[in-house]
Motif scaffolding. Structure first.
Motif, PDB file in Angstrom:
ATOM      1  N   HIS A 195      10.368   7.549  -3.103  1.00  0.00           N
ATOM      2  CA  HIS A 195      10.857   6.167  -2.660  1.00  0.00           C
ATOM      3  C   HIS A 195      11.779   5.585  -4.021  1.00  0.00           C
ATOM      4  CE1 HIS A 195       8.821   5.913   1.120  1.00  0.00           C
ATOM      5  NE2 HIS A 195       9.971   5.096   1.534  1.00  0.00           N
ATOM      6  N   ARG A 196      10.876   5.561  -5.065  1.00  0.00           N
ATOM      7  CA  ARG A 196      11.551   4.818  -6.186  1.00  0.00           C
ATOM      8  C   ARG A 196      12.874   5.418  -6.568  1.00  0.00           C
ATOM      9  NH1 ARG A 196      11.937   5.410 -11.526  1.00  0.00           N
ATOM     10  NH2 ARG A 196      10.691   7.442 -11.500  1.00  0.00           N
ATOM     11  N   ILE A 197      12.890   6.795  -6.860  1.00  0.00           N
ATOM     12  CA  ILE A 197      13.951   7.708  -7.229  1.00  0.00           C
ATOM     13  C   ILE A 197      15.329   7.683  -6.178  1.00  0.00           C
ATOM     14  CG2 ILE A 197      14.918   9.895  -7.837  1.00  0.00           C
ATOM     15  CD1 ILE A 197      11.999  10.377  -8.918  1.00  0.00           C
ATOM     16  N   ALA A 198      14.648   7.903  -4.963  1.00  0.00           N
ATOM     17  CA  ALA A 198      15.736   7.696  -3.924  1.00  0.00           C
ATOM     18  C   ALA A 198      16.446   6.488  -3.772  1.00  0.00           C
ATOM     19  CB  ALA A 198      15.194   8.391  -2.621  1.00  0.00           C
ATOM     20  N   LYS A 199      15.710   5.352  -3.591  1.00  0.00           N
ATOM     21  CA  LYS A 199      16.298   4.195  -3.649  1.00  0.00           C
ATOM     22  C   LYS A 199      16.917   3.450  -4.854  1.00  0.00           C
ATOM     23  CE  LYS A 199      15.184   4.423   0.857  1.00  0.00           C
ATOM     24  NZ  LYS A 199      14.137   3.513   1.238  1.00  0.00           N
ATOM     25  N   GLN A 200      16.670   4.312  -5.920  1.00  0.00           N
ATOM     26  CA  GLN A 200      17.269   3.632  -7.429  1.00  0.00           C
ATOM     27  C   GLN A 200      16.936   2.307  -7.426  1.00  0.00           C
ATOM     28  OE1 GLN A 200      21.498   4.132  -7.346  1.00  0.00           O
ATOM     29  NE2 GLN A 200      21.399   6.655  -7.313  1.00  0.00           N
ATOM     30  N   TRP A 201      15.486   1.840  -7.235  1.00  0.00           N
ATOM     31  CA  TRP A 201      14.921   0.820  -7.517  1.00  0.00           C
ATOM     32  C   TRP A 201      14.730   0.454  -9.162  1.00  0.00           C
ATOM     33  CZ3 TRP A 201      10.759   1.774  -3.404  1.00  0.00           C
ATOM     34  CH2 TRP A 201      11.301   1.359  -1.965  1.00  0.00           C
ATOM     35  N   PRO A 202      14.767  -0.798  -9.512  1.00  0.00           N
ATOM     36  CA  PRO A 202      14.396  -0.961 -11.013  1.00  0.00           C
ATOM     37  C   PRO A 202      12.906  -1.228 -11.130  1.00  0.00           C
ATOM     38  CG  PRO A 202      15.069  -3.095  -9.758  1.00  0.00           C
ATOM     39  CD  PRO A 202      15.136  -2.151  -8.868  1.00  0.00           C
ATOM     40  N   SER A 203      12.180   0.038 -10.878  1.00  0.00           N
ATOM     41  CA  SER A 203      10.803  -0.104 -10.889  1.00  0.00           C
ATOM     42  C   SER A 203      10.144   1.080 -11.384  1.00  0.00           C
ATOM     43  CB  SER A 203      10.225  -0.296  -9.642  1.00  0.00           C
ATOM     44  OG  SER A 203      10.433   0.810  -8.681  1.00  0.00           O
ATOM     45  N   SER A 204       8.870   1.170 -11.436  1.00  0.00           N
ATOM     46  CA  SER A 204       8.042   2.332 -11.935  1.00  0.00           C
ATOM     47  C   SER A 204       6.815   2.434 -11.379  1.00  0.00           C
ATOM     48  CB  SER A 204       7.798   2.557 -13.494  1.00  0.00           C
ATOM     49  OG  SER A 204       7.350   1.540 -13.878  1.00  0.00           O
ATOM     50  N   ILE A 205       6.181   3.454 -11.024  1.00  0.00           N
ATOM     51  CA  ILE A 205       4.924   3.462 -10.492  1.00  0.00           C
ATOM     52  C   ILE A 205       3.953   4.183 -11.282  1.00  0.00           C
ATOM     53  CG2 ILE A 205       5.675   5.512  -9.158  1.00  0.00           C
ATOM     54  CD1 ILE A 205       3.613   4.525  -7.142  1.00  0.00           C
ATOM     55  N   MET A 206       2.510   3.914 -11.496  1.00  0.00           N
ATOM     56  CA  MET A 206       1.607   4.366 -12.426  1.00  0.00           C
ATOM     57  C   MET A 206       0.520   4.857 -11.479  1.00  0.00           C
ATOM     58  SD  MET A 206      -0.291   2.474 -15.564  1.00  0.00           S
ATOM     59  CE  MET A 206       1.115   2.296 -16.312  1.00  0.00           C
ATOM     60  N   LEU A 207       0.019   6.120 -11.798  1.00  0.00           N
ATOM     61  CA  LEU A 207      -1.363   6.640 -11.138  1.00  0.00           C
ATOM     62  C   LEU A 207      -2.524   6.164 -11.690  1.00  0.00           C
ATOM     63  CD1 LEU A 207      -2.763   8.092  -8.907  1.00  0.00           C
ATOM     64  CD2 LEU A 207      -2.389  10.327 -10.555  1.00  0.00           C
ATOM     65  N   ALA A 208      -3.051   5.090 -11.430  1.00  0.00           N
ATOM     66  CA  ALA A 208      -4.140   4.596 -12.275  1.00  0.00           C
ATOM     67  C   ALA A 208      -5.147   3.357 -11.334  1.00  0.00           C
ATOM     68  CB  ALA A 208      -3.540   3.657 -13.165  1.00  0.00           C
ATOM     69  N   SER A 209      -6.138   3.164 -11.777  1.00  0.00           N
ATOM     70  CA  SER A 209      -7.328   2.266 -11.120  1.00  0.00           C
ATOM     71  C   SER A 209      -7.087   0.943 -11.860  1.00  0.00           C
ATOM     72  CB  SER A 209      -8.594   3.128 -11.184  1.00  0.00           C
ATOM     73  OG  SER A 209      -9.473   1.945 -10.557  1.00  0.00           O
ATOM     74  N   THR A 210      -7.060  -0.026 -11.266  1.00  0.00           N
ATOM     75  CA  THR A 210      -7.366  -1.324 -11.818  1.00  0.00           C
ATOM     76  C   THR A 210      -8.469  -1.674 -12.525  1.00  0.00           C
ATOM     77  OG1 THR A 210      -7.799  -2.371  -9.867  1.00  0.00           O
ATOM     78  CG2 THR A 210      -5.575  -2.348 -10.321  1.00  0.00           C
ATOM     79  N   ILE A 211      -9.625  -1.160 -11.989  1.00  0.00           N
ATOM     80  CA  ILE A 211     -10.994  -1.549 -12.678  1.00  0.00           C
ATOM     81  C   ILE A 211     -11.879  -0.261 -12.839  1.00  0.00           C
ATOM     82  CG2 ILE A 211     -11.046  -3.713 -11.713  1.00  0.00           C
ATOM     83  CD1 ILE A 211     -12.975  -2.581  -9.495  1.00  0.00           C
ATOM     84  N   GLY A 212     -12.830  -0.249 -13.496  1.00  0.00           N
ATOM     85  CA  GLY A 212     -13.403   0.818 -13.895  1.00  0.00           C
ATOM     86  C   GLY A 212     -14.750   1.076 -12.852  1.00  0.00           C
ATOM     87  N   PRO A 213     -15.132   2.458 -12.721  1.00  0.00           N
ATOM     88  CA  PRO A 213     -16.320   2.623 -11.826  1.00  0.00           C
ATOM     89  C   PRO A 213     -17.353   1.628 -11.853  1.00  0.00           C
ATOM     90  CG  PRO A 213     -16.138   4.448 -13.355  1.00  0.00           C
ATOM     91  CD  PRO A 213     -15.224   3.503 -13.615  1.00  0.00           C
TER      92      PRO A 213
END
Length: 452
Positions: free
Chosen positions: A149-167
């Motif tokens: 989505h980000r690349i096709a729509k040319q959004w001023p954004s980035s996406i990160m594969l991550a968890s906000t908190i630890g287990p």
């Protein structure tokens, strides 16, 4: 308009120069620790993407066009979508920095709303060109769909594969009032375990955010709110989605501490649990606006007449502490130096009368001393260079043969007679033979020893 844009850019630059993070000093996390967590997360993310089965990647590739046309669960039919888009350009939001989204999913829902609003703000020159949206997603497959989505729509954004908190930050028990909460807790804890670390605190300690949209997991809310309050103190606006379950504790805290957080907008959908399932009547609910932006938000809600007036469990909070701190204005330019005082005029000498004061005889001028750095003529340089090269050639030839010149060697020949001026420009002219015979060839062989 241009002056307003320049003023916003100066304020943003001043705020970032003073504190490039969202964390209020003294920050609980040191910059080195934040970098270590982010570097470790990058390695984990690459490993998780590499583990996606190839058959699943082929399926995602086939569904590429469908995914780009998909409408997310949070779409423009909700009035809350207007409020979320307004938060992107809300007062002092751009001054606060970038936008952080917790819970991107496929990128078709709230990510799309935020990215489109930010792109429009940048095109209108109401936000700096470098302002960005950063979205977090915990599942690898949905992370890839969000990248599409980000690349096709040319959004001023980035996406990160991550968890906000630890287990280790998840609750130990699930909520029995919520359907399927036990399974949700198990899935979310497992996903956080695969990521090993949580990045929310590290992001706020190393990057500046003016808006945070919280739409994470069902059991991440308590730890996320604690981190926002401890590490993200400079954030201006916090949007809460699913306030009936995911972010209930955040909204309750804002109600209990109105001196810290102002609830500028809130809406709730009519819902109830029927036979173990949660049923939402999105066409019914309640809305409320408050504070100094009430009139503006009421007009925004009324302007949604062309869309569905769907209700959603949503709220928008304003951080009073962040608004109370004004960024320091850029230092004023140094005062101009005072103009130099004019030097006093020299007294005028009386003009000499040639009849009464005849001119004295001029004294003989001293001869000018020779300049030690005066340029040496080319003819002299040529003769000196030729003699030096001949001497060096002989020494080098002797060293290459491994023997020193004999003690009874004849004395060196007398210096060559002066050469013409045109030949003097060539430093090898003094060694050139005049007869062109064997002596010339022998001398050329001697001089060739310089190449050894």
């Amino acid at each position: 308009m241009e002056h307003a844009i320049i003023r916003v850019a100066v304020v943003v630059a001043a705020a970032l120069a003073l504190d490039p993070s969202t964390c209020v000093e003294p920050c609980p996390m040191a910059p080195g620790e934040a970098r270590r967590i982010m570097d470790h997360q990058a390695q984990v993310s690459a490993r998780l993407v590499a583990k996606i089965p190839k058959r699943r990647l082929r399926k995602l590739k086939k569904e590429h066009d469908y995914n780009l046309r998909r409408t997310g669960e949070f779409h423009d039919g909700y009035v809350a979508s207007r409020i979320l888009a307004w938060a992107v350009g809300a007062p002092r939001a751009a001054e606060g920095g970038d936008i952080l989204e917790i819970g991107a999913s496929t990128g078709a829902g709230s990510t799309s709303i935020l990215a489109r609003a930010l792109k429009d703000e940048i095109l209108k020159k109401q936000s700096p060109d470098g302002r960005r949206l950063l979205s977090l997603e915990v599942r690898a497959e949905r992370f890839l769909m969000g990248e599409e989505h980000r690349i096709a729509k040319q959004w001023p954004s980035s996406i990160m594969l991550a968890s906000t908190i630890g287990p280790d930050e998840f609750p130990e028990t699930h909520d029995p009032k919520r359907p399927d909460s036990k399974e949700w807790l198990a899935h979310e804890t497992f996903a956080a375990t695969t990521h090993e670390v949580g990045v929310l605190g590290a992001l706020c300690a190393s990057r500046r955010f003016g808006v945070v949209n919280v739409d994470g997991g069902a059991f991440t809310g308590h730890a996320e709110w604690a981190t926002i309050r401890s590490h993200c103190g400079h954030v201006r606006w916090v949007a809460l989605d699913d306030t009936d379950f995911k972010t209930t504790m955040m909204l309750d805290y804002a109600r209990a501490h109105p001196d810290e957080w102002e609830i500028v907008y809130e809406e709730a959908v009519a819902q109830k649990i029927v036979k173990g399932d949660l049923v939402k009547h999105q066409d019914r609910g309640r809305r409320a606006t408050a504070g100094e932006f009430k009139a503006e938000l009421d007009a925004l809600v009324s302007s949604h007449a062309g869309h569905q007036h769907l209700f959603r469990n949503f709220a928008l909070l304003r951080n009073r502490a962040a608004f109370a701190v004004r960024p320091a204005a850029p230092p004023p330019p140094p005062p101009a130096a005072p103009p130099p005082e004019p030097e006093p005029a020299a007294p005028e000498e009386p003009e000499a009368d040639p009849e009464r004061d005849p001119e004295p005889d001029p004294e003989p001028a001293d001869p000018e001393p020779a300049d030690p750095e005066e340029e040496v003529p080319w003819e002299t340089l040529a003769v000196v260079a030729a003699a030096a090269l001949t001497f060096v050639a002989g020494r080098a030839s002797a060293r290459c043969r491994g023997a020193a010149p004999p003690a009874d060697a004849p004395p060196p020949p007398p210096p060559a007679p002066p050469v013409a001026a045109d030949e003097a420009l060539n430093p090898f002219a003094a060694a050139r033979p005049q007869d062109g015979g064997r002596a010339g060839r022998r001398k050329r062989r001697d001089t060739s020893s310089l190449n050894v």
